[in-house]
Design an enzyme around this catalytic site. Structure first.
Site, PDB file in Angstrom:
ATOM      1  N   ARG A 172      15.534 -10.207 -49.487  1.00 13.53           N
ATOM      2  CA  ARG A 172      15.508  -8.775 -49.797  1.00 13.53           C
ATOM      3  C   ARG A 172      16.905  -8.255 -50.163  1.00 13.53           C
ATOM      4  O   ARG A 172      17.030  -7.254 -50.833  1.00 13.53           O
ATOM      5  CB  ARG A 172      15.036  -7.977 -48.564  1.00 13.53           C
ATOM      6  N   ARG A 176      26.060 -10.027 -55.040  1.00 13.49           N
ATOM      7  CA  ARG A 176      26.612  -9.598 -56.334  1.00 13.49           C
ATOM      8  C   ARG A 176      28.090  -9.913 -56.450  1.00 13.49           C
ATOM      9  O   ARG A 176      28.827  -9.709 -55.488  1.00 13.49           O
ATOM     10  CB  ARG A 176      26.511  -8.077 -56.465  1.00 13.49           C
ATOM     11  N   ARG A 249       7.037  -6.548 -34.716  1.00 12.08           N
ATOM     12  CA  ARG A 249       8.276  -6.133 -34.075  1.00 12.08           C
ATOM     13  C   ARG A 249       8.227  -4.621 -33.960  1.00 12.08           C
ATOM     14  O   ARG A 249       7.825  -3.931 -34.899  1.00 12.08           O
ATOM     15  CB  ARG A 249       9.468  -6.570 -34.933  1.00 12.08           C
ATOM     16  N   ARG A 280      21.211  -0.224 -36.041  1.00 17.89           N
ATOM     17  CA  ARG A 280      21.888   0.697 -36.956  1.00 17.89           C
ATOM     18  C   ARG A 280      21.868   2.120 -36.431  1.00 17.89           C
ATOM     19  O   ARG A 280      21.036   2.466 -35.592  1.00 17.89           O
ATOM     20  CB  ARG A 280      21.295   0.640 -38.365  1.00 17.89           C
ATOM     21  N   GLU A 300      18.745   2.934 -33.680  1.00 18.01           N
ATOM     22  CA  GLU A 300      17.505   2.184 -33.842  1.00 18.01           C
ATOM     23  C   GLU A 300      17.560   0.909 -32.997  1.00 18.01           C
ATOM     24  O   GLU A 300      18.350   0.012 -33.283  1.00 18.01           O
ATOM     25  CB  GLU A 300      17.369   1.854 -35.329  1.00 18.01           C
ATOM     26  N   TYR A 348       5.105  -7.241 -45.170  1.00 16.39           N
ATOM     27  CA  TYR A 348       6.343  -6.467 -45.090  1.00 16.39           C
ATOM     28  C   TYR A 348       6.530  -5.702 -46.404  1.00 16.39           C
ATOM     29  O   TYR A 348       7.384  -6.015 -47.225  1.00 16.39           O
ATOM     30  CB  TYR A 348       7.499  -7.452 -44.850  1.00 16.39           C
ATOM     31  N   ASP A 350       7.334  -2.502 -48.906  1.00 15.24           N
ATOM     32  CA  ASP A 350       8.132  -1.284 -49.047  1.00 15.24           C
ATOM     33  C   ASP A 350       7.225  -0.175 -49.592  1.00 15.24           C
ATOM     34  O   ASP A 350       6.124  -0.453 -50.076  1.00 15.24           O
ATOM     35  CB  ASP A 350       9.278  -1.522 -50.036  1.00 15.24           C
TER      36      ASP A 350
HETATM   37  N1  UDP Z   1      20.041  -8.048 -42.556  1.00 17.44           N
HETATM   38  C1  UDP Z   1      21.181  -8.619 -42.032  1.00 17.44           C
HETATM   39  N2  UDP Z   1      22.290  -7.849 -41.869  1.00 17.44           N
HETATM   40  C2  UDP Z   1      22.323  -6.535 -42.205  1.00 17.44           C
HETATM   41  C3  UDP Z   1      21.159  -5.959 -42.755  1.00 17.44           C
HETATM   42  C4  UDP Z   1      20.037  -6.728 -42.901  1.00 17.44           C
HETATM   43  O1  UDP Z   1      21.178  -9.796 -41.705  1.00 17.44           O
HETATM   44  O2  UDP Z   1      23.367  -5.888 -42.027  1.00 17.44           O
HETATM   45  C5  UDP Z   1      18.827  -8.887 -42.691  1.00 17.44           C
HETATM   46  C6  UDP Z   1      17.942  -8.825 -41.452  1.00 17.44           C
HETATM   47  O3  UDP Z   1      17.362 -10.098 -41.254  1.00 17.44           O
HETATM   48  C7  UDP Z   1      16.898  -7.818 -41.850  1.00 17.44           C
HETATM   49  C8  UDP Z   1      16.717  -8.127 -43.323  1.00 17.44           C
HETATM   50  O4  UDP Z   1      18.025  -8.455 -43.771  1.00 17.44           O
HETATM   51  O5  UDP Z   1      15.707  -7.982 -41.126  1.00 17.44           O
HETATM   52  C9  UDP Z   1      16.153  -6.989 -44.155  1.00 17.44           C
HETATM   53  O6  UDP Z   1      16.960  -5.845 -43.985  1.00 17.44           O
HETATM   54  P1  UDP Z   1      16.542  -4.433 -44.589  1.00 17.44           P
HETATM   55  O7  UDP Z   1      17.678  -3.506 -44.331  1.00 17.44           O
HETATM   56  O8  UDP Z   1      16.090  -4.642 -45.993  1.00 17.44           O
HETATM   57  O9  UDP Z   1      15.272  -4.094 -43.708  1.00 17.44           O
HETATM   58  P2  UDP Z   1      14.536  -2.786 -43.221  1.00 17.44           P
HETATM   59  O10 UDP Z   1      15.296  -1.599 -43.744  1.00 17.44           O
HETATM   60  O11 UDP Z   1      13.139  -2.926 -43.730  1.00 17.44           O
HETATM   61  O12 UDP Z   1      14.606  -2.896 -41.719  1.00 17.44           O
END
Ligand code: UDP
Length: 368
Positions: A172, A176, A249, A280, A300, A348, A350
């Site tokens: 996901r 870059r 989860r 976060r 969170e 999963y 979006d």
């Molecule tokens: N992830 C990570 N570090 C970060 C942010 C995300 O390793 O700082 C990984 C983690 O495994 C997470 C996945 O990337 O479950 C997807 O993150 P995303 O932010 O896309 O997920 P969401 O917002 O759906 O929780």
């Protein structure tokens, strides 16, 4: 006595889009939800003018012009671009993984310098066919980024070892070799001006809706109210967990109103370290460039899911997928029930993907 064409169980995005399309096609719908409000997880609560994303941050993004035009019918979108930062061992890094991140990690200033380090690390770990999240991350970005920004975050987010998680989750995140902190690669992105509730209200306009109604407390009676049921809840719960429960989860949100203008300078700050229990902190006003004198932040905390808790993320590992397939076979045999959304499809998804899926299923169902 049937009164409606469709009983829609769950007023999240899937249910609301389906109800809207069905109503447009001249069908009658009743939308029910067990929560005291509609909108599912995109629901926002207004705290002194700040839209608080009650069930986790939602940032709309899509590459599909049709989906973008669809949501823009209900609300105008602002030009918010998600560019989270992550804190690891007291240092701050830009996300997604880009030239800023590589500079912060190694001091590299050009794409060639950064690529040389990453390619060397990818070769060193020697993973050919990544079978899990850890292998996928190591073969995509190398060990330094993995250790600094992925491993601990991922393991606390999912409550599992990165070696036990499916590889697709990490795909996901973009990698870059430009100084571009935009978290998404999609052409269209933003937050609806006035909040997500505006979109939900637009979708549900003129449609009968009942909140605080638990489908499972009265499944038989409620199902009789309509010719067909559109079910958007957990598929394993629908079948009374007969093949065992699927794993999810859960999350716990701790909201705090602070009497200051700006707490962290960004909407999303990730906390990578495993010893910090939250993943976060969201500062909601920054999604809408808010100028209020106060602010609202949300920590969170990932949590183990139990049947009383909200199921936020499906854990799509092999065991769960096999179990889900058994439920799916049952669901495909149903004539009068349509299953859709993150929980009913155990996917999963979006927001843009849910809307696309609801539009597709509605089109098929309504023969358009
Ligand atoms: N992830 C990570 N570090 C970060 C942010 C995300 O390793 O700082 C990984 C983690 O495994 C997470 C996945 O990337 O479950 C997807 O993150 P995303 O932010 O896309 O997920 P969401 O917002 O759906 O929780």
């Amino acid at each position: 006595m049937q009164r409606y064409d469709y009983l829609i169980v769950g007023a999240g995005l899937f249910g609301c889009v389906f109800a809207h399309e069905a109503t447009k096609a001249g069908k009658t719908c009743l939308v029910i939800d067990k929560r005291p409000h509609v909108g599912g997880n995109v629901y926002c609560e207004n705290v002194g003018g700040v839209n608080v994303h009650k069930y986790g941050a939602h940032i709309f993004h899509t590459n599909d012009k049709q989906i973008w035009d669809y949501v823009n019918q209900f609300a105008e979108f602002n030009n918010y671009v998600n560019s989270p930062v992550s804190i690891s061992k007291g240092k701050l890094y830009n996300l997604p993984f880009n030239m800023n991140t590589f500079y912060q990690l190694w001091g590299t200033k050009t794409p060639e310098e950064a690529k040389a380090i990453i390619e060397k690390q990818i070769l060193e770990n020697g993973v050919k066919n990544p079978k899990n999240l850890e292998e996928q991350a190591l073969s995509l970005i190398g060990k330094d980024v993995y250790k600094t920004l992925i491993k601990e975050y991922t393991e606390k987010q999912w409550g599992m070892k990165a070696t036990e998680l499916p590889a697709f989750i990490i795909k996901r995140l973009p990698v870059r070799y430009t100084f571009d902190n935009n978290y998404f690669n999609d052409k269209y992105q933003g937050i609806p001006i006035g909040g997500y509730n505006k979109i939900i209200d637009g979708l549900l306009e003129g449609i009968e809706t009942k909140t605080n109604v638990d489908f499972f407390k009265n499944k038989e009676e409620l199902s009789k109210l309509a010719s067909k049921v559109v079910y958007t809840g957990k598929i394993d719960e629908f079948y009374n967990y007969k093949f065992g429960n699927l794993e999810y989860r859960s999350l716990r949100f701790e909201n705090t109103r602070l009497e200051k203008e700006n707490h962290q300078g960004n909407a999303v700050v990730n906390y990578n370290d495993g010893n910090i229990p939250y993943t976060r902190i969201i500062e909601h006003k920054h999604f809408e460039f808010g100028k209020q004198k106060h602010t609202v932040i949300t920590k969170e905390f990932p949590e183990q899911w139990t049947k009383e808790k909200e199921a936020y993320y499906p854990i799509n590992n092999e065991d769960n997928q096999n179990k889900y397939q058994q439920y799916k076979v049952l669901s495909l045999g149903e004539d009068n029930i349509i299953f859709g959304g993150r929980l009913a499809e155990y996917k999963y998804y979006d927001m843009h993907q849910i809307i696309a899926s609801a539009l597709q299923k509605a089109k098929k169902e309504l023969n358009q």
